[in-house]
Design a protein around this motif. Structure first.
Motif, PDB file in Angstrom:
ATOM      1  N   ARG A  47      55.415 -27.311  33.194  1.00  0.00           N
ATOM      2  CA  ARG A  47      56.419 -26.841  32.249  1.00  0.00           C
ATOM      3  C   ARG A  47      56.541 -27.856  31.123  1.00  0.00           C
ATOM      4  O   ARG A  47      56.275 -29.039  31.312  1.00  0.00           O
ATOM      5  CB  ARG A  47      57.747 -26.649  32.956  1.00  0.00           C
ATOM      6  N   HIS A  48      56.973 -27.371  29.962  1.00  0.00           N
ATOM      7  CA  HIS A  48      57.204 -28.299  28.858  1.00  0.00           C
ATOM      8  C   HIS A  48      58.444 -27.881  28.087  1.00  0.00           C
ATOM      9  O   HIS A  48      58.879 -26.730  28.138  1.00  0.00           O
ATOM     10  CB  HIS A  48      55.985 -28.374  27.932  1.00  0.00           C
ATOM     11  N   GLN A  82      56.535 -29.191  38.314  1.00  0.00           N
ATOM     12  CA  GLN A  82      57.651 -28.767  39.158  1.00  0.00           C
ATOM     13  C   GLN A  82      57.096 -28.099  40.409  1.00  0.00           C
ATOM     14  O   GLN A  82      56.377 -27.099  40.313  1.00  0.00           O
ATOM     15  CB  GLN A  82      58.530 -27.774  38.387  1.00  0.00           C
ATOM     16  N   THR A  92      65.110 -25.709  31.823  1.00  0.00           N
ATOM     17  CA  THR A  92      64.065 -25.029  32.580  1.00  0.00           C
ATOM     18  C   THR A  92      62.696 -25.242  31.970  1.00  0.00           C
ATOM     19  O   THR A  92      61.706 -25.376  32.675  1.00  0.00           O
ATOM     20  CB  THR A  92      64.370 -23.517  32.667  1.00  0.00           C
ATOM     21  N   GLY A  93      62.597 -25.260  30.656  1.00  0.00           N
ATOM     22  CA  GLY A  93      61.326 -25.445  29.972  1.00  0.00           C
ATOM     23  C   GLY A  93      60.490 -24.174  29.952  1.00  0.00           C
ATOM     24  O   GLY A  93      60.871 -23.146  30.504  1.00  0.00           O
ATOM     25  N   THR A  94      59.344 -24.271  29.307  1.00  0.00           N
ATOM     26  CA  THR A  94      58.394 -23.170  29.192  1.00  0.00           C
ATOM     27  C   THR A  94      57.252 -23.406  30.166  1.00  0.00           C
ATOM     28  O   THR A  94      56.664 -24.487  30.177  1.00  0.00           O
ATOM     29  CB  THR A  94      57.829 -23.098  27.754  1.00  0.00           C
ATOM     30  N   ALA A  95      56.932 -22.402  30.972  1.00  0.00           N
ATOM     31  CA  ALA A  95      55.852 -22.530  31.956  1.00  0.00           C
ATOM     32  C   ALA A  95      54.507 -22.276  31.292  1.00  0.00           C
ATOM     33  O   ALA A  95      54.373 -21.382  30.462  1.00  0.00           O
ATOM     34  CB  ALA A  95      56.056 -21.543  33.098  1.00  0.00           C
ATOM     35  N   SER A 143      54.349 -25.515  39.106  1.00  0.00           N
ATOM     36  CA  SER A 143      54.179 -25.037  37.739  1.00  0.00           C
ATOM     37  C   SER A 143      54.193 -26.238  36.807  1.00  0.00           C
ATOM     38  O   SER A 143      54.809 -27.260  37.105  1.00  0.00           O
ATOM     39  CB  SER A 143      55.272 -24.036  37.349  1.00  0.00           C
TER      40      SER A 143
END
Length: 111
Positions: free
Chosen positions: A48-49, A93, A56-59, A46
């Protein structure tokens, strides 16, 4: 902006590669990926940012991107959250890996 290229040798689940920090708002438009080596290799990852790389970040996509090709690769052009806010980090990731791939190569086009 030129495409961002990431090479991950012997990708394994939970590997993480930080790709960039967005200097301004960026939009992911295309992701190409291909595998080298292994026996029937498969890798899911994935993009992510987030402002904090330890979170965890945003996918960018609801489901991980899966690549199994060692010849032509695969392309993804549909993203649920393609925008990366200015100042956010973008990372890759690995979620799963099988078949002992030698290298995962990912090219990310952004505007």
């Amino acid at each position: 902006m030129p495409p961002q290229l990431a090479l991950l040798a012997s990708p394994q689940a939970n590997d993480r590669r930080i790709l960039l920090r967005a200097p301004q708002v960026l939009t992911i438009s295309r992701v190409d990926a291909v595998l080298s080596g292994g026996t029937s290799p498969s890798v899911s990852f994935s993009l992510r940012h987030g402002a904090d790389v330890s979170a965890t970040g945003t996918a960018a996509t609801t489901d991980p991107i899966t690549v199994t090709s060692t010849t032509t690769g695969s392309a993804s052009t549909s993203f649920q959250v393609p925008e990366i806010p200015a100042g956010h980090w973008l990372w890759l990731q690995i979620t799963t890996a099988s078949g002992s791939p030698a290298v995962l190569t990912v090219s990310i086009a952004m505007q």
